[in-house]
Design an enzyme around this catalytic site. Sequence first.
Site, PDB file in Angstrom:
ATOM      1  N   ASP A 210      -7.836  -8.075   1.759  1.00 47.23           N
ATOM      2  CA  ASP A 210      -6.786  -8.467   2.521  1.00 47.23           C
ATOM      3  C   ASP A 210      -7.259  -8.046   4.011  1.00 47.23           C
ATOM      4  OD1 ASP A 210      -6.375  -5.413   1.721  1.00 47.23           O
ATOM      5  OD2 ASP A 210      -5.338  -5.720   3.812  1.00 47.23           O
TER       6      ASP A 210
ATOM      7  N   ASP B 249       0.598  -1.142  -0.128  1.00 45.13           N
ATOM      8  CA  ASP B 249       0.027   0.018  -0.064  1.00 45.13           C
ATOM      9  C   ASP B 249       0.926   1.353  -0.058  1.00 45.13           C
ATOM     10  OD1 ASP B 249      -0.966  -0.381   3.546  1.00 45.13           O
ATOM     11  OD2 ASP B 249       0.808  -0.067   2.596  1.00 45.13           O
TER      12      ASP B 249
END
Lengths: 311, 438
Positions: A224, A21
């Site tokens: 996730d 990320d």
Amino acid sequence: SSRIPGGLHKFMRRDAPIITDSGGFQVFSLAEPDSDEDGAELKQKRARRKKDDAEQPQHGKLVSVNERGVVFKSYRDGLPIELTPESSVAAQKRLGADIIIPLDELPPYHVTRERLEASVQLSHRWMARSLRAHLSDVRGQAMYAVVHGGVDRELRTRSASYLSSLPFDGMAVGGSLGKDRAEMVEMLGWLMPLLPRDRPNHLLGIADPESCAAVVPLGVDTMDSCNPTRVARHGSLLTTAGVVRIGATRYKDDHGPLDPDCPSVDCTRAYLHHLFKQSEPLALTLASLHNIYYMNHMMRDMRERIMRDEL
Amino acid sequence: AALQKRYRELSGDAEDYKKQKKRKAPDASTRPPNDDPLAAPPAADAFPPFAPREHFRFEVLHESKKPGSRARVGRLHTPHGTIDTPCFVPVGTNGALKAVDAASAMEAGVELQFCNTYHLLVHPGADVVERAGGLHKFMRRDAPIITDSGGFQVFSLAEPDSDEDGAELKQKRARRKKDDAEQPQHGKLVSVNERGVVFKSYRDGLPIELTPESSVAAQKRLGADIIIPLDELPPYHVTRERLEASVQLSHRWMARSLRAHLSDVRGQAMYAVVHGGVDRELRTRSASYLSSLPFDGMAVGGSLGKDRAEMVEMLGWLMPLLPRDRPNHLLGIADPESCAAVVPLGVDTMDSCNPTRVARHGSLLTTAGVVRIGATRYKDDHGPLDPDCPSVDCTRAYLHHLFKQSEPLALTLASLHNIYYMNHMMRDMRERIMRDEL
């Protein structure tokens, strides 16, 4: 930071896909003194998580947010770290994951509509800059956009529309999805159809078993979460028959497998019960591995049911 | 009633204990024969003579021809596999190595693993392990295991600030006290007499009795390949009288243990434990008496001096007193420097928590010495943990990173590395013995 010869795959010896990320999520969610890793996770068990002895509190301080980017203080040494769309992309280029995510702003849960709209626009401008930086040096990576807009349908629709129009490789869904799973399912019900069908999508930070079962029929491709491995470390095994709290006395003399219907680690319930009771570190390993096996078993089962048009 | 049932489960000796509890004075079984603490244990002719067994065999492959060396390369054959000696034996206290699963341990070359009966009695109890099919099945280790009697922890943990390696050279004691991850597991020693010991479980405070017979019974249920009889561990500072009485008590206990063992061998081997502290005469007598009994091997226990130099000096005259045709084992001492020192003195196997414990604290054992992986210089070091010793597939920078971020995986990788290293070191020593260089 900095130099990892060979990138993340070599560093962690994982010769398989990795997604990173932008850094933004933790910057914004850990800025609050009592935030934790799953700011976006449904906050049902927050109080219990605070008692995690093994989880080291890793709180950075958010120093500033502006058009340029964010500045936060490192929890390691207190030094300021700047994170801009460009620097986040540059860092993710060095890390070398297969899928990367652009910097976005995560507004607090309770915001005025004006603030939320400004946030979405800021995120869009940041993501456009990120995409530009990425496209100038693709390096075999894919970039997913992050659809924002909180619980506001109009803002979400605009965000999905704008980001879909850009050449991102996939669409991630971020930000607040409501106050509970029912609200999330309702939202995704009208949001997912707005995303391009020919590109993969990803649900950020939500993947406990019940949520997985709820969102797969809505069209989510990947999801996730720390949840399955975290609950493992606290002694909760995910099984085909529900959650098994392995510390319970009834498992002390149970020499059967962890889940009779899901092959996982080679270990009996009695042994894992024993390891937890004696605070053996191996308990964490075996329980976490089991839950990973279980989640993969569950997803494989879902894929098969989709193939048979049962899901 | 539930507590009583639990107690019976643990001690297996319900009726006798109840009777003992109800009496005002201890019964005869708690007093030494003729009330003489120095009473002699049974003589060798009260036992069958020693003979190698079908299920347990020690093969000496080569005795070093280097002048002055008593090192030898051997192979121990057990029902669960062979052990190349000299061999390092890691300790899996609770039936598990800390942070290392059984399969990885096997891959790292662990040929013999030590498990503590004391902790297994406290949890989950010998009965549960027996119902699991024994310790091998319980912990999924299909390779040799050795258990101790439970006595060591009973005696050494009785002290409030004792820890697992009471017998280990106590150089770093203060630092070990700061172990955050090590749960303090202190039981309280309630009584010691001819019959056995009684201590309190650290789990639930219930009394657990440990007698020579009950320790053997528990180890029968656990099913390890090598078992150890109950012995008394006297404190370091004792009068010679007390030490002599302790040695005789241990001898009487070990004779009882051997008898219990021989009545139901179950494919196990029993090692005696030579005692006598630092007293040469007592050690000599102990070695002599125990060697005369049909034990399958000889372990060296108790205090070996205040530092390594004293230990080496002691073992220098003690090891030659042990029978050459039977394997020997050094209890609780197996840090790398000690291994290097005792192998030339003829030690075959040696156990210690030290290599895996220092790993958890960030000290990697390498061919170039100790690498404190948390040091800043390793942050950007992308080479292997030890260039001269293959171990886990992981760079120094990565392991440094895991320690700095307090990732549990750090414990696993570091522990595994140190196990690989110890096995590498022992294999190297065996090769040098074969070449008469050690």
